[in-house]
Design a protein around this motif. Structure first.
Motif, short mmCIF file in Angstrom:
data_model
loop_
_atom_site.label_atom_id
_atom_site.label_comp_id
_atom_site.label_asym_id
_atom_site.label_seq_id
_atom_site.Cartn_x
_atom_site.Cartn_y
_atom_site.Cartn_z
N PHE B 208 0.84 -1.21 0.00
CA PHE B 208 0.00 0.00 0.00
C PHE B 208 0.87 1.26 0.00
N LEU B 209 1.86 1.28 0.88
CA LEU B 209 2.71 2.47 0.98
C LEU B 209 3.56 2.66 -0.28
N ASN B 210 3.94 1.54 -0.90
CA ASN B 210 4.73 1.66 -2.14
C ASN B 210 3.93 2.28 -3.28
N GLU B 211 2.61 2.11 -3.21
CA GLU B 211 1.76 2.59 -4.31
C GLU B 211 1.16 3.98 -4.03
N LEU B 212 1.08 4.35 -2.76
CA LEU B 212 0.41 5.61 -2.40
C LEU B 212 1.24 6.82 -2.81
N GLN B 213 0.57 7.83 -3.37
CA GLN B 213 1.26 9.09 -3.70
C GLN B 213 1.24 9.97 -2.44
N PHE B 214 2.39 10.10 -1.80
CA PHE B 214 2.46 10.79 -0.50
C PHE B 214 2.24 12.30 -0.61
N ALA B 215 2.36 12.83 -1.82
CA ALA B 215 2.17 14.28 -1.98
C ALA B 215 0.79 14.72 -1.50
N HIS B 216 -0.18 13.82 -1.52
CA HIS B 216 -1.54 14.19 -1.11
C HIS B 216 -1.74 14.12 0.40
N VAL B 217 -0.83 13.45 1.11
CA VAL B 217 -1.06 13.19 2.54
C VAL B 217 -0.60 14.38 3.37
N ARG B 218 -1.54 14.98 4.08
CA ARG B 218 -1.23 16.16 4.89
C ARG B 218 -1.21 15.82 6.39
N GLU B 219 -1.94 14.79 6.78
CA GLU B 219 -2.15 14.52 8.21
C GLU B 219 -2.08 13.01 8.46
N LEU B 220 -1.51 12.65 9.61
CA LEU B 220 -1.53 11.25 10.04
C LEU B 220 -2.35 11.14 11.32
N HIS B 221 -3.01 10.02 11.48
CA HIS B 221 -3.71 9.73 12.74
C HIS B 221 -3.04 8.54 13.42
N VAL B 222 -2.85 8.67 14.72
CA VAL B 222 -2.41 7.52 15.51
C VAL B 222 -3.41 7.33 16.65
N ALA B 223 -3.61 6.09 17.04
CA ALA B 223 -4.59 5.75 18.07
C ALA B 223 -4.34 4.32 18.49
N CYS B 224 -5.15 3.83 19.40
CA CYS B 224 -5.07 2.40 19.72
C CYS B 224 -6.38 1.94 20.33
N GLY B 225 -6.82 0.77 19.91
CA GLY B 225 -8.03 0.18 20.47
C GLY B 225 -7.71 -1.09 21.23
N VAL B 226 -8.60 -2.04 21.13
CA VAL B 226 -8.41 -3.29 21.86
C VAL B 226 -8.60 -4.46 20.91
N GLU B 227 -8.07 -5.62 21.32
CA GLU B 227 -8.30 -6.83 20.52
C GLU B 227 -9.47 -7.58 21.14
N HIS B 228 -10.40 -8.01 20.29
CA HIS B 228 -11.59 -8.72 20.78
C HIS B 228 -11.86 -9.88 19.84
N ASN B 229 -11.94 -11.08 20.39
CA ASN B 229 -12.15 -12.29 19.57
C ASN B 229 -11.16 -12.39 18.41
N GLY B 230 -9.93 -11.97 18.67
CA GLY B 230 -8.89 -12.09 17.66
C GLY B 230 -8.85 -10.96 16.64
N LEU B 231 -9.80 -10.03 16.73
CA LEU B 231 -9.82 -8.91 15.78
C LEU B 231 -9.46 -7.62 16.51
N LEU B 232 -8.74 -6.76 15.81
CA LEU B 232 -8.32 -5.48 16.39
C LEU B 232 -9.43 -4.45 16.13
N LEU B 233 -9.92 -3.84 17.20
CA LEU B 233 -11.05 -2.91 17.07
C LEU B 233 -10.58 -1.46 17.04
N ASP B 234 -11.25 -0.68 16.22
CA ASP B 234 -10.89 0.74 16.05
C ASP B 234 -11.71 1.55 17.05
N VAL B 235 -11.35 1.47 18.34
CA VAL B 235 -12.17 2.16 19.35
C VAL B 235 -11.47 3.34 20.03
N HIS B 236 -10.21 3.59 19.74
CA HIS B 236 -9.52 4.79 20.24
C HIS B 236 -9.62 4.95 21.75
#
Lengths: 174, 292
Positions: B208-236
């Motif tokens: 994905f990163l090899n193909e993405l044109q970074f010139a468009h990217v202005r902002e990054l988000h970092v966060a962390c959720g929890v793992e539930h039933n083996g899946l990582l949840l996007d709960v911040h």
């Protein structure tokens, strides 16, 4: 499959209102059978828990105490069109419980809904009927501690209004 | 609250600064955050209140944001625009955004590349767009209309795939590239979302990163959720993992000068559990990781 059809079928899978057919698109069948769909539904449930625990603590704690929390929130998710706006979720949840068969749940949810309205500046006055003396019940829920003894039965009412120092008073009906 | 420094005063070696979620009504947290951040990310869905049966921006939160003056820049990050709904976006969200930008100077605004409603029925979760020509054409028209309406930079964010991916005309990166190329919109790269997709669906982050044109990217988000039933949840709800920080650093190295801010996101419901001190410590850690 066009965008509208795909979105409608996914909505149906999330709301459990769409039954898969043999001639359904392979993608929709894959989603329907995936563990991800089930986990996403759990995720939706947890989001509601996070918000309602904070925004309507009295009713949330009562339902938890009565072991009705999971069943009640699941029914709320299925039956109500819940907006992403957090502030709309507690009123919608409390409204959905205001005619509950359990009179205590109905009274606590009506009371908390009226209190929310008053705290948001509503100039009105609301009367909520109770079949038990509400003071001890409300105290235990507000402080998240067990009721020391069963609340006395009887006809009571709470009047909720911004005119009162603590936004409400308890009155005996007689 | 008195502003003690202005964002213009701060220079960093990497050119990247730190931002954080702030949803109002918690001045003690804001006071802890202000010395550590240059951007405040505001979500209109969280700062709105019911008044006379209508959703409006909270007067008290708007007062807090206006009082920030030059201490930080404000960015608006929406949740409910639902730019990808086949029947159209949410007019309610745009009405609130109209109101917000009239009162507060906004550096840019953004939304998630997905949808939260179908035929007026709320899903209760956000779903990613199918990466088809039909969806791309529809999104481009809407992005152009939004940019025309607000005359502000508009960014779209990659979201987690909560259900399996559907057959597509584009790869994830190619879809983002095409959307940004055709409309001139910017992109937010949510690094934790990439990790969730890798964990939950075997998504290939390097490809994905090899193909993405970074010139468009202005902002990054970092966060962390929890793992539930083996899946990582996007709960911040947590402090960020070191793997998330390292991945964000990797992205920044590939985009010299393009990325302006790394935003640490946490939901309001997580604040009591995290605590103000842990949030401040996390922001200090991120400052060290991204700005030195």
């Amino acid at each position: 499959m066009d965008l509208a059809s795909q979105q409608r079928k996914l909505l149906g899978l999330f709301k459990s209102t769409y039954q898969i057919h043999a001639d359904d698109d392979e993608y929709i069948q894959t989603v329907a059978q995936s563990k991800h769909l089930q986990e996403a539904k759990t995720n939706i449930f947890l989001w509601r828990v996070y918000v309602l625990e904070r925004t309507c603590a009295l009713t949330f704690r009562l339902l938890k105490r009565l072991n009705l929390l999971e069943k009640t929130i699941s029914a709320f998710i299925m039956e109500c069109n819940i907006s992403p706006f957090r502030e709309t979720q507690a009123p919608a949840f409390l409204e959905s419980l205001s005619n509950h068969d359990d009179r205590l749940i109905a009274s606590v949810s009506q009371f908390e809904l009226a209190l929310l309205k008053i705290k948001q500046g509503d100039p009105g006055s609301y009367v909520v009927p109770w079949t038990v003396e509400p003071s001890a019940v409300l105290y235990s829920l507000a402080n998240d501690i067990p009721l020391k003894e069963k609340a006395p039965e009887g006809a009571y009412k709470t009047v909720i209004s911004g005119d009162f120092p603590f936004d409400f008073v308890v009155r005996n009906v007689d | 609250m008195a502003a003690t420094a202005t964002y213009a005063d701060r220079q960093t070696k990497t050119g990247v600064v730190i931002g954080a979620t702030y949803e109002g009504r918690d001045p003690a947290l804001l006071e802890r955050m202000l010395p550590l951040v240059d951007y405040i990310e505001v979500t209109l869905e969280t700062i709105s209140e019911m008044e006379d049966g209508e959703l409006r921006l909270s007067d008290s939160v708007m007062g807090e944001l206006k009082n920030l003056g030059n201490a930080v820049q404000t960015i608006v990050h929406g949740v409910s625009l639902s730019i990808g709904s086949h029947e159209g976006w949410s007019p309610m969200y745009l009405r609130l955004l109209d109101d917000f930008v009239e009162q507060v100077d906004v550096a840019w605004h953004s939304e998630h590349l997905g949808y939260t409603k179908v035929d007026g029925q709320h899903l209760g979760i956000m779903l990613a767009m199918p990466r088809t020509e039909e969806a791309l054409d529809m999104l481009c028209k809407r992005v152009n209309a939004i940019q025309e309406r607000y005359r502000l930079p508009f960014l779209l964010e990659n979201i987690v795939h909560v259900v399996p991916d559907c057959p597509a005309d584009y790869s994830d990166a190619a879809f983002l590239n095409a959307l940004a190329d055709r409309t001139g919109c910017g992109l937010i790269l949510d690094v934790y979302n990439l990790e969730c997709d890798a964990h939950n669906h075997g998504f290939d982050i390097s490809a994905f990163l090899n193909e993405l044109q970074f010139a468009h990217v202005r902002e990054l988000h970092v966060a962390c959720g929890v793992e539930h039933n083996g899946l990582l949840l996007d709960v911040h709800s947590q402090r960020t993992r070191s793997s998330t920080v390292e991945l964000a650093q990797r992205v920044i190295r590939r985009s010299p000068g393009g990325i302006k801010v790394v935003v640490y996101e946490f939901m309001p419901e997580a604040i009591p559990g995290l605590g103000h001190t842990a949030i401040a410590e996390e922001l200090a850690r991120l400052r060290e990781a991204f700005t030195d």
